[in-house]
Design an enzyme around this catalytic site. Structure first.
Site, PDB file in Angstrom:
ATOM      1  N   ASP A 204       0.844  -1.185  -0.011  1.00 58.33           N
ATOM      2  CA  ASP A 204       0.033   0.105   0.086  1.00 58.33           C
ATOM      3  C   ASP A 204       0.900   1.042  -0.035  1.00 58.33           C
ATOM      4  O   ASP A 204       2.220   1.334   0.052  1.00 58.33           O
ATOM      5  CB  ASP A 204      -0.797   0.014   1.317  1.00 58.33           C
ATOM      6  CG  ASP A 204      -2.232   0.839   0.939  1.00 58.33           C
ATOM      7  OD1 ASP A 204      -2.423   1.457  -0.067  1.00 58.33           O
ATOM      8  OD2 ASP A 204      -3.108   0.707   1.936  1.00 58.33           O
ATOM      9  N   HIS A 349     -10.036  -2.239  -7.760  1.00 58.20           N
ATOM     10  CA  HIS A 349     -10.109  -1.179  -6.734  1.00 58.20           C
ATOM     11  C   HIS A 349      -9.524   0.101  -7.077  1.00 58.20           C
ATOM     12  O   HIS A 349     -10.004   1.271  -7.013  1.00 58.20           O
ATOM     13  CB  HIS A 349      -9.549  -1.803  -5.545  1.00 58.20           C
ATOM     14  CG  HIS A 349      -9.442  -0.724  -4.289  1.00 58.20           C
ATOM     15  ND1 HIS A 349     -10.426   0.101  -3.675  1.00 58.20           N
ATOM     16  CD2 HIS A 349      -8.099  -0.243  -3.612  1.00 58.20           C
ATOM     17  CE1 HIS A 349      -9.980   0.928  -2.779  1.00 58.20           C
ATOM     18  NE2 HIS A 349      -8.534   0.545  -2.740  1.00 58.20           N
TER      19      HIS A 349
END
Ligand code: HEM
Length: 493
Positions: A204, A349
């Site tokens: 991330d 996403h």
């Protein structure tokens, strides 16, 4: 009037330039004691010197880099962070009112608070007997919360020391406490090879927009946005209120502040892994396991290493994943990208939350108002052997999601409601390939089956039904993170 030139010493340090340095982060949600509102504001003056600015964050980053270089030259192994600690503070709309700061700040979502918007965000819940929507949140986030103090550090000891100092300022452990702790959430960067990866296992913190004249060297593919998309009162900030929208002026103390959207997001990791295991993408030459990994990568839009599927469609490329000069340099504009899901599903996403070239047809700036700066951290333990074996979550874990923007309706709220939850987004795709839900955060109030198309590149019109939501919101609130001069001159007495 034209605002004075931007001074990074005035801006709270979690907002820009990569945010507060964090190995561990405590989110301390508090309520101001009715009896001591005046004391809160006088004591706030003592907290201000502890607040970390963006200028200090950049200075710490430089020191850390120099230390790393020195260690490398001396072949020494040292901890990844010097003894570094960061403190920021922000206030909810109720917190501002409690302090008697009643100027209209110019953000309807902030004024309303997150709880009242939970239904529209798609959070799971039910109608209560009085007809109001009641989300399945932990009780703390249904209580009145006035503010949020963020404390980050290189270790629990550093963070605990700083928190004790702050609690002392606000007399927390005395007979007449100025503030009450409503809930305290602690996030931790995962360890070992999972460092920087969220709990589903994906790297991330790779993609955030670069802010003009702050992030001096944007990486290839990184969008440069006007300062006012994140900071109130700077060029590009265009607050409006009401329907139809009427432009509004913000109070002068809002300059260089930013709205913080906080979400307490649980992740059902064993269940997510089970789904991948049971639904591998079958392509000749891929093993069952590789098919499951490919499905995971196509749901997110990146491989676990961070390599974007738009650049690495069938196999992971960890070198690409770790290369900041290449891992953001994609736009969903390969000739086959706009009308096919060969490289990346329309609903992945990443593509839902930053559709890059998908919005080019609406003009060069269509994306800009909806960019946010993410600065969250994972919370909770690693999956235990028992959870892995039973494929069921037993311990809470997930993401303490934090996003900054100058306009919540256009920022976090828009991304969640109008993109991730909107099955027809991105627009203008083939009629028989409705993109469907963002499989990571797209959601419905009843938590029912969600569908998306194109997960299998060889059968792009086939829909995949997701049996449950693996990300479950359990609370949140909107806050305003003021500039340091505003804290000093307007908020503190
Ligand atoms: C990117 C996971 C919640 C917006 C990413 C990435 C991962 C990820 C693995 C790729 C890393 C990167 O590009 O930096 C998750 C998980 C979530 C979550 C597991 C929940 C537990 C959210 C929420 C939003 C959001 C609530 C906003 C409503 C974004 C954006 C990007 C991103 C804007 C960057 C996309 C790009 O620039 O290409 N997320 N995310 N995420 N996520 Fe999430």
């Amino acid at each position: 009037p034209t605002p004075p030139p931007l001074d990074l010493g005035n801006i709270q340090g979690d907002i820009l330039a990569g945010g507060l340095p964090k190995k561990t982060e405590t989110c301390y949600f508090f309520r101001i004691n009715d009896a001591y509102v005046h004391d809160f504001r006088t004591q706030l003056a003592k907290l201000v010197p502890l607040i970390t600015s963006t200028a200090e964050v950049l200075d710490d980053q430089r020191k850390q880099l120099a230390q790393n270089k020195k260690d490398a030259a001396e072949k020494k192994i040292t901890p990844p962070l010097l003894k570094i600690c960061g403190v920021n503070i922000s206030f909810s709309t109720k917190g501002l009112k409690k302090m008697g700061i009643t100027d209209e700040i110019g953000d309807a979502a902030f004024d309303a608070g997150m709880l009242s918007g939970a239904k529209d965000l798609g959070d799971i819940g039910h109608s209560s007997p009085n007809g109001q929507f009641d989300p399945d949140w932990v009780p703390a986030f249904k209580q009145e919360i006035h503010g949020l103090i963020l404390i980050t550090g290189d270790s629990y000891a550093t963070a605990a020391e700083k928190l004790a100092e702050i609690e002392h300022i606000f007399r927390v452990k005395t007979q007449n406490p100025i503030i009450h702790e409503v809930i305290r959430l602690v996030g931790d960067v995962r360890s070992g090879k999972e460092k920087g990866h969220e709990h589903f296992g994906f790297q991330d913190g790779i993609s955030n927009p670069a802010v003009k004249d702050v992030d001096a060297k944007p990486n290839p593919g990184q969008q440069v946005i006007p300062q006012g998309i994140i900071l109130c009162g700077r060029p590009g900030d265009a607050p409006t209120l009401g329907t139809p929208a009427v432009p509004v002026h913000r109070p002068s103390w809002a300059l260089d502040g930013s709205f913080l959207s906080f979400r307490y997001l649980f992740q059902l990791v064993p269940e997510f892994n089970k789904f991948l295991k049971e639904n591998p993408i079958t392509i000749t030459g891929l093993t069952h396991e590789q098919g499951s990994e490919l499905l995971g990568a196509r749901l997110v839009g990146r491989w676990k290493s961070g390599a974007p599927v738009d650049l690495a469609p069938l196999h992971d490329d960890p070198v690409l994943g770790q290369d900041p000069l290449r891992n953001n340099d994609f736009h969903y504009t390969f000739p086959d990208d706009q009308q096919t899901q060969t490289r990346c599903p329309f609903a992945a996403h990443l593509r839902k939350t930053n559709p890059r070239g998908d919005l080019d047809q609406f003009g060069p700036n269509a994306l800009t108002p909806h960019r946010i700066v993410r600065s969250g951290i994972a919370f909770g333990p690693e999956v235990t052997p028992a959870e892995a074996a039973t494929e069921r979550t037993q311990l809470p874990r997930g993401l303490l999601f934090i996003a900054y923007q100058s306009n919540i309706e256009q920022g976090f709220q828009f991304v969640q409601q109008s993109w991730s939850n909107n099955t027809k987004f991105p627009p203008k795709k083939p009629a028989n390939e409705v993109p469907g839900f963002d499989p990571i955060i797209g959601q419905t109030n009843n938590g029912g089956v969600r569908t998306l198309s194109g997960t299998n590149p060889n059968s792009q019109t086939t829909d995949l039904n997701l049996d449950k939501q693996w990300v479950v919101p359990k609370g949140g609130e909107y806050f305003f993170s003021p500039s340091i001069p505003a804290l000093k001159n307007t908020f503190a007495l």
